[in-house]
Scaffold this motif. Structure first.
Motif, short mmCIF file in Angstrom:
data_model
loop_
_atom_site.label_atom_id
_atom_site.label_comp_id
_atom_site.label_asym_id
_atom_site.label_seq_id
_atom_site.Cartn_x
_atom_site.Cartn_y
_atom_site.Cartn_z
N LEU A 77 0.90 -0.80 -0.15
CA LEU A 77 -0.09 -0.04 0.28
C LEU A 77 1.19 1.32 -0.22
CD1 LEU A 77 -3.42 0.76 0.11
CD2 LEU A 77 -2.27 0.76 2.43
N GLY A 78 0.85 2.06 -1.14
CA GLY A 78 1.42 2.88 -1.18
C GLY A 78 0.64 4.31 -1.61
N VAL A 79 1.38 5.72 -1.32
CA VAL A 79 0.74 6.74 -1.41
C VAL A 79 1.77 7.63 -2.18
CG1 VAL A 79 0.62 8.26 0.42
CG2 VAL A 79 -0.94 9.16 -1.04
N SER A 80 1.55 8.95 -3.50
CA SER A 80 2.41 9.54 -3.53
C SER A 80 1.30 10.61 -4.32
CB SER A 80 2.29 8.89 -5.76
OG SER A 80 3.11 9.51 -6.15
N TRP A 81 2.33 11.63 -3.70
CA TRP A 81 2.20 13.15 -3.63
C TRP A 81 2.70 14.16 -4.49
CZ3 TRP A 81 4.13 17.19 0.40
CH2 TRP A 81 2.65 18.74 0.22
N ARG A 82 2.13 14.51 -5.63
CA ARG A 82 3.32 15.54 -6.03
C ARG A 82 2.90 17.03 -5.25
NH1 ARG A 82 5.89 14.76 -10.37
NH2 ARG A 82 4.64 13.70 -11.01
N LEU A 87 8.15 18.16 -8.79
CA LEU A 87 7.94 16.94 -6.69
C LEU A 87 6.73 15.69 -6.76
CD1 LEU A 87 10.69 16.97 -4.63
CD2 LEU A 87 9.18 18.41 -3.85
N ALA A 88 8.37 14.73 -6.88
CA ALA A 88 7.31 14.10 -6.22
C ALA A 88 7.51 13.07 -5.12
CB ALA A 88 6.97 12.86 -6.81
N LEU A 89 6.25 13.25 -3.24
CA LEU A 89 7.11 11.93 -3.35
C LEU A 89 6.21 11.07 -2.82
CD1 LEU A 89 7.04 15.43 -0.27
CD2 LEU A 89 8.93 14.72 -1.27
N ARG A 90 6.58 10.37 -2.24
CA ARG A 90 6.19 8.71 -2.01
C ARG A 90 6.64 7.90 -0.29
NH1 ARG A 90 8.41 8.33 -7.74
NH2 ARG A 90 7.14 9.03 -8.73
N ALA A 91 5.83 7.26 -0.13
CA ALA A 91 6.00 6.69 0.99
C ALA A 91 4.77 5.55 0.95
CB ALA A 91 5.20 6.84 2.09
N GLY A 92 4.99 3.87 1.32
CA GLY A 92 4.19 2.47 1.20
C GLY A 92 5.00 1.73 2.31
N ALA A 118 8.86 2.37 3.39
CA ALA A 118 9.39 3.08 2.15
C ALA A 118 9.58 4.02 2.52
CB ALA A 118 9.10 2.49 1.08
N VAL A 119 9.95 5.18 2.13
CA VAL A 119 9.32 6.93 1.32
C VAL A 119 11.03 7.18 0.50
CG1 VAL A 119 9.23 7.30 3.73
CG2 VAL A 119 11.58 7.37 3.12
N GLY A 120 10.13 7.93 0.28
CA GLY A 120 11.31 8.54 -1.76
C GLY A 120 10.28 9.70 -1.93
N ALA A 121 11.45 9.65 -3.22
CA ALA A 121 10.69 11.31 -4.09
C ALA A 121 11.55 11.10 -5.66
CB ALA A 121 11.64 12.34 -2.93
N ASN A 122 10.54 11.91 -6.06
CA ASN A 122 10.91 12.22 -7.26
C ASN A 122 11.42 13.45 -7.93
OD1 ASN A 122 10.06 12.67 -10.88
ND2 ASN A 122 11.25 10.65 -10.29
N TYR A 123 12.32 13.88 -8.33
CA TYR A 123 12.45 15.10 -8.83
C TYR A 123 12.95 15.78 -10.01
CZ TYR A 123 13.94 20.19 -8.70
OH TYR A 123 14.20 21.29 -8.42
N ALA A 124 12.05 16.28 -11.18
CA ALA A 124 12.03 16.50 -12.71
C ALA A 124 13.54 17.16 -12.80
CB ALA A 124 10.94 16.52 -12.96
N LEU A 125 14.23 17.08 -13.15
CA LEU A 125 14.80 18.13 -13.31
C LEU A 125 14.78 18.42 -14.70
CD1 LEU A 125 18.57 15.70 -12.68
CD2 LEU A 125 17.43 17.78 -11.10
N SER A 126 14.48 18.10 -15.65
CA SER A 126 14.38 19.20 -16.83
C SER A 126 12.88 18.29 -17.58
CB SER A 126 15.32 18.44 -17.68
OG SER A 126 15.39 17.79 -18.39
N VAL A 131 15.26 12.49 -11.33
CA VAL A 131 16.60 11.51 -10.18
C VAL A 131 15.42 10.94 -9.17
CG1 VAL A 131 17.99 12.21 -8.78
CG2 VAL A 131 18.09 13.14 -10.02
N ASP A 132 15.18 9.81 -8.78
CA ASP A 132 14.30 9.09 -7.71
C ASP A 132 15.21 8.95 -6.52
OD1 ASP A 132 12.35 8.63 -8.33
OD2 ASP A 132 13.27 7.27 -9.91
N VAL A 133 15.24 9.25 -5.30
CA VAL A 133 16.07 9.22 -4.41
C VAL A 133 14.86 8.06 -3.44
CG1 VAL A 133 16.76 10.10 -2.60
CG2 VAL A 133 16.92 11.64 -4.32
N ALA A 134 15.29 7.55 -2.53
CA ALA A 134 14.55 6.64 -1.34
C ALA A 134 15.37 6.00 -0.52
CB ALA A 134 14.02 4.40 -2.70
N TYR A 135 14.18 5.44 0.15
CA TYR A 135 14.76 4.51 2.21
C TYR A 135 13.85 3.57 1.79
CZ TYR A 135 15.76 3.28 6.44
OH TYR A 135 15.58 2.97 7.79
N ASN A 136 14.36 2.46 2.06
CA ASN A 136 13.60 1.60 2.67
C ASN A 136 14.12 0.63 3.85
OD1 ASN A 136 11.49 0.42 0.58
ND2 ASN A 136 13.22 0.53 -0.63
#
Length: 174
Positions: A77-82, A87-92, A118-126, A131-136
């Motif tokens: 189960l997860g959630v993604s917040w724009r 920038l998108a932030l995620r958790a699951g 898990a938590v993570g983020a996606n950052y659009a450079l262009s 770039v995706d960054v995550a921690y589990n």
């Protein structure tokens, strides 16, 4: 695998999934090896005849392990917040069942049911690069082993495994 995504509001998505793994196709682990007396090393010096006996035992399949894995599921189960357009932030969370049944669990495969956070983020450079960054964090339940085998001896053990995973990924569309 069965997965679904539901857009709660334009910037928030809820994600759920279930994955079935058919581990029951693995009943026995039987490594194939060829040991020789010269290839056996011990912490104390042994005569060659003993090394030959050890090599023969290893070659005779004594490493074969009955595992009788079971088919299992993983639920997530997860959630993604724009948070911003780039920038998108995620958790699951996930719960992953162990394929090892309690009767056949052993020190070589001391696995138990796992919880994953898990938590993570996606950052659009262009428009083409992000770039995706995550921690589990993985926490495995206590795996108690109480085995008696005439050929391998008697042993008892408790295993409780944890793991941390940090990941960074660069994505580029060509």
């Amino acid at each position: 695998e069965l997965a679904a995504t539901y857009k709660i509001v334009p910037t928030v998505e809820l994600k759920a999934g279930i994955t079935r793994t058919n581990w029951s196709t693995i009943g026995v682990l039987a490594p194939k090896s060829t040991f020789t007396a010269s290839g056996v090393s011990t912490s104390v010096p042994l005569p060659a005849v003993y090394k030959s006996v050890i090599a023969g035992t290893l070659n005779a399949g004594s490493s074969t392990e009955v595992v009788n894995f079971e088919d299992v599921n993983m639920y997530s189960l997860g959630v993604s917040w724009r948070a911003q357009p780039n920038l998108a932030l995620r958790a699951g969370i996930a719960y992953d069942e162990s394929p090892a049944n309690k009767a056949d669990r052993n020190v070589r495969i001391p696995t138990a049911d796992r919880s994953i956070y898990a938590v993570g983020a996606n950052y659009a450079l262009s428009n083409k690069t992000n770039v995706d960054v995550a921690y589990n964090y993985l926490h495995e339940a206590n795996a108690h082993i109480n085995r008696a085998d005439p050929s391998k001896g008697i042993y008892q053990a408790d295993f409780e495994n944890t793991g941390h995973l940090i990941a960074v990924q660069l994505n580029h569309k060509f």
